[in-house]
Design a protein around this motif. Structure first.
Motif, PDB file in Angstrom:
ATOM      1  N   ALA A  45      10.471  -1.915  -0.556  1.00 18.62           N
ATOM      2  CA  ALA A  45      11.901  -1.660  -0.403  1.00 18.62           C
ATOM      3  C   ALA A  45      12.766  -2.846  -0.794  1.00 18.62           C
ATOM      4  O   ALA A  45      13.873  -2.666  -1.302  1.00 18.62           O
ATOM      5  N   GLY A  46      12.277  -4.081  -0.548  1.00 15.59           N
ATOM      6  CA  GLY A  46      13.162  -5.224  -0.722  1.00 15.59           C
ATOM      7  C   GLY A  46      12.501  -6.418  -1.355  1.00 15.59           C
ATOM      8  O   GLY A  46      11.573  -6.302  -2.161  1.00 15.59           O
ATOM      9  N   LEU A  47      12.953  -7.597  -0.969  1.00 16.14           N
ATOM     10  CA  LEU A  47      12.533  -8.843  -1.593  1.00 16.14           C
ATOM     11  C   LEU A  47      11.244  -9.399  -1.013  1.00 16.14           C
ATOM     12  O   LEU A  47      10.663 -10.339  -1.570  1.00 16.14           O
ATOM     13  N   SER A  48      10.794  -8.851   0.097  1.00 24.87           N
ATOM     14  CA  SER A  48       9.526  -9.253   0.700  1.00 24.87           C
ATOM     15  C   SER A  48       8.943  -8.044   1.413  1.00 24.87           C
ATOM     16  O   SER A  48       9.648  -7.057   1.659  1.00 24.87           O
ATOM     17  N   LEU A  49       7.667  -8.117   1.729  1.00 19.33           N
ATOM     18  CA  LEU A  49       7.042  -7.015   2.452  1.00 19.33           C
ATOM     19  C   LEU A  49       7.404  -7.108   3.933  1.00 19.33           C
ATOM     20  O   LEU A  49       7.229  -8.158   4.558  1.00 19.33           O
ATOM     21  N   SER A  50       7.895  -6.016   4.475  1.00 10.53           N
ATOM     22  CA  SER A  50       8.171  -5.965   5.906  1.00 10.53           C
ATOM     23  C   SER A  50       6.857  -5.815   6.672  1.00 10.53           C
ATOM     24  O   SER A  50       5.819  -5.475   6.099  1.00 10.53           O
ATOM     25  N   ARG A  51       6.921  -6.062   7.971  1.00 11.53           N
ATOM     26  CA  ARG A  51       5.733  -5.852   8.792  1.00 11.53           C
ATOM     27  C   ARG A  51       5.278  -4.400   8.707  1.00 11.53           C
ATOM     28  O   ARG A  51       4.077  -4.124   8.622  1.00 11.53           O
ATOM     29  N   GLU A  52       6.224  -3.465   8.705  1.00  8.70           N
ATOM     30  CA  GLU A  52       5.856  -2.054   8.605  1.00  8.70           C
ATOM     31  C   GLU A  52       5.132  -1.775   7.297  1.00  8.70           C
ATOM     32  O   GLU A  52       4.122  -1.067   7.274  1.00  8.70           O
ATOM     33  N   ASP A  55       1.530  -3.234   7.372  1.00  9.62           N
ATOM     34  CA  ASP A  55       0.638  -2.407   8.180  1.00  9.62           C
ATOM     35  C   ASP A  55       0.315  -1.089   7.475  1.00  9.62           C
ATOM     36  O   ASP A  55      -0.830  -0.623   7.480  1.00  9.62           O
ATOM     37  N   PHE A  56       1.324  -0.517   6.857  1.00 10.32           N
ATOM     38  CA  PHE A  56       1.141   0.752   6.150  1.00 10.32           C
ATOM     39  C   PHE A  56       0.179   0.588   4.978  1.00 10.32           C
ATOM     40  O   PHE A  56      -0.761   1.377   4.802  1.00 10.32           O
ATOM     41  N   GLY A 319      10.001   2.698  -3.012  1.00 13.31           N
ATOM     42  CA  GLY A 319       9.796   1.963  -1.783  1.00 13.31           C
ATOM     43  C   GLY A 319      10.254   2.658  -0.521  1.00 13.31           C
ATOM     44  O   GLY A 319      10.182   2.068   0.569  1.00 13.31           O
ATOM     45  N   ASP A 320      10.698   3.910  -0.625  1.00  7.61           N
ATOM     46  CA  ASP A 320      11.121   4.651   0.556  1.00  7.61           C
ATOM     47  C   ASP A 320       9.905   4.990   1.422  1.00  7.61           C
ATOM     48  O   ASP A 320       8.986   5.666   0.963  1.00  7.61           O
ATOM     49  N   MET A 321       9.916   4.529   2.675  1.00  4.77           N
ATOM     50  CA  MET A 321       8.734   4.654   3.513  1.00  4.77           C
ATOM     51  C   MET A 321       8.346   6.099   3.786  1.00  4.77           C
ATOM     52  O   MET A 321       7.160   6.457   3.739  1.00  4.77           O
ATOM     53  N   ARG A 326       4.273  10.580   2.398  1.00  3.85           N
ATOM     54  CA  ARG A 326       3.892  11.871   1.828  1.00  3.85           C
ATOM     55  C   ARG A 326       2.936  11.679   0.648  1.00  3.85           C
ATOM     56  O   ARG A 326       1.936  12.395   0.515  1.00  3.85           O
ATOM     57  N   VAL A 327       3.248  10.713  -0.201  1.00  8.11           N
ATOM     58  CA  VAL A 327       2.398  10.451  -1.366  1.00  8.11           C
ATOM     59  C   VAL A 327       1.030   9.952  -0.926  1.00  8.11           C
ATOM     60  O   VAL A 327      -0.018  10.435  -1.400  1.00  8.11           O
TER      61      VAL A 327
END
Length: 373
Positions: A45-52, A55-56, A319-321, A326-327
């Motif tokens: 989604a952004g400039l770095s990987l979020s914790r979510e 984990d995903f 990048g939409d979680m 779904r994918v």
């Protein structure tokens, strides 16, 4: 033989995927860890990987990743994000893709990376001097590889082998190396060879040909009404000439004379009869971005249809979680021919680039392209 997408099979996959989707249970993570990477490529989604996201991805094990303009800010930030994606993939050869063609399709722009003339400019040089044009194409592929590799990228979605025709939508336009299939094939081969010399995996696109599309597939489904016989002579020809290259991306195009119902990405007829048999491509086949507006419907269903039609990998870019869930639920661990093709791509990445004087190559390239400036 054509393999139709059985709606009941998709529904069974849907139910299994929903049971194992993140948040429902840990089944998908267990399956993907046992079976290795799954058949999809993810964005962030952004400039770095979020914790979510971390984990995903740990549970859903995408085979590779891709960056877009929203993910790019500075040299250090991009390098850190690419490194984080490779870490999430768990392999030094985890593919991390970028679209860096030259012309208007450049995710890395000055001052992060040099600007380049359009692919069509190389075609114009080729029309004046075939040797100079082919050399410039190789140099552009090699220089693009050096540019992206400086950030840690190891895969570039080039070359574009589409052959535009008069009256087609401008979405391809100057992204094409020319209007002649032989020109496109010759220059596309040189660009791909240059990229691989730099240790970067090339991806030919958009197989079996986007040049006649009457719409921008980012926004709506293009339709091509040209006969299959005519397409074979022109649109398919560059892909047939380069059918030994390691990877390709599908076209979200409805070819009404081949499959009047399903666009190429979802069509077992196009993938089996045209791409695999007539064109003879046995490399890794990834979908174009499965979230593009050319395809309509639930992303789980679209993903399942693309895999059942014969795509080896699903590409999801935005990048939409919720979309990624779904994918990923539809994607299964790579196996069989898809795993073999994926391994061959990673082998190219693993070889690394050949030693070269990049500045000397850049000067030579600039001298050649000055002839058509």
């Amino acid at each position: 033989m054509e393999r139709a997408a059985d709606p009941s099979s998709i529904e069974r996959l849907r139910r299994a995927g929903e049971r194992s989707a993140p948040g429902a249970s840990r089944g998908t993570a267990e399956i993907s860890t046992m079976g290795g990477s799954k058949a999809w490529i993810a964005g962030a989604a952004g400039l770095s990987l979020s914790r979510e996201e971390r984990d995903f991805f740990a549970g859903e094990r995408p085979w590779g990743f891709i960056l877009f303009a929203r993910n790019i800010d500075s040299q250090a930030q991009v390098s850190d994000l690419v490194a984080a994606m490779k870490e999430a993939g768990g392999r030094d050869t985890t593919p991390v893709f970028v679209d860096q063609e030259g012309g208007r399709v450049m995710r890395l722009r000055p001052p992060l990376a040099p600007a380049y003339p359009t692919p069509a400019s190389i075609g114009r040089l080729f029309s004046l001097d075939r040797q100079a044009g082919e050399r410039a194409a190789w140099l552009q592929g090699r220089l693009l590889a050096a540019d992206v590799a400086a950030f840690g990228f190891n895969a570039d979605c080039v070359p574009c082998l589409d052959v535009p025709v008069e009256g087609a939508h401008s979405v391809i336009g100057e992204r094409a190396y020319g209007l002649n299939p032989d020109t496109v094939a010759t220059l596309g081969r040189a660009v791909a060879d240059g990229a691989m010399a730099g240790g970067v995996l090339p991806v030919i696109k958009h197989i079996p040909g986007h040049g006649r599309g009457d719409a921008d597939s980012h926004l709506e489904l293009p339709r091509v009404h040209t006969s299959r016989a005519a397409l074979a002579v022109s649109d398919f020809a560059p892909f047939r000439s380069l059918n030994t290259l390691p990877a390709a991306m599908t076209a979200h195009i409805l070819y009404t004379d081949i499959d009047p119902v399903r666009p190429a990405t979802l069509s077992p007829i196009v993938i089996s009869s045209v791409i695999r048999e007539e064109i003879g491509f046995d490399g890794l086949l990834m979908s174009d971005d499965i979230s593009m507006k050319a395809l309509s419907g639930d992303l789980y269903d679209l993903s399942a249809q693309a895999l059942m039609a014969g795509c080896d990998l699903l590409l999801h870019c935005n990048g939409d979680m919720e979309e990624m869930r779904r994918v990923a639920a539809a994607a299964q661990p790579l196996h069989g021919d898809a795993q073999r093709r994926a391994d061959a791509c990673e082998a190219i990445i693993g070889r690394g680039g050949e030693a070269a004087s990049i500045e000397a190559m850049r000067a030579e390239y600039q001298d050649l392209m000055a002839q058509v400036a």
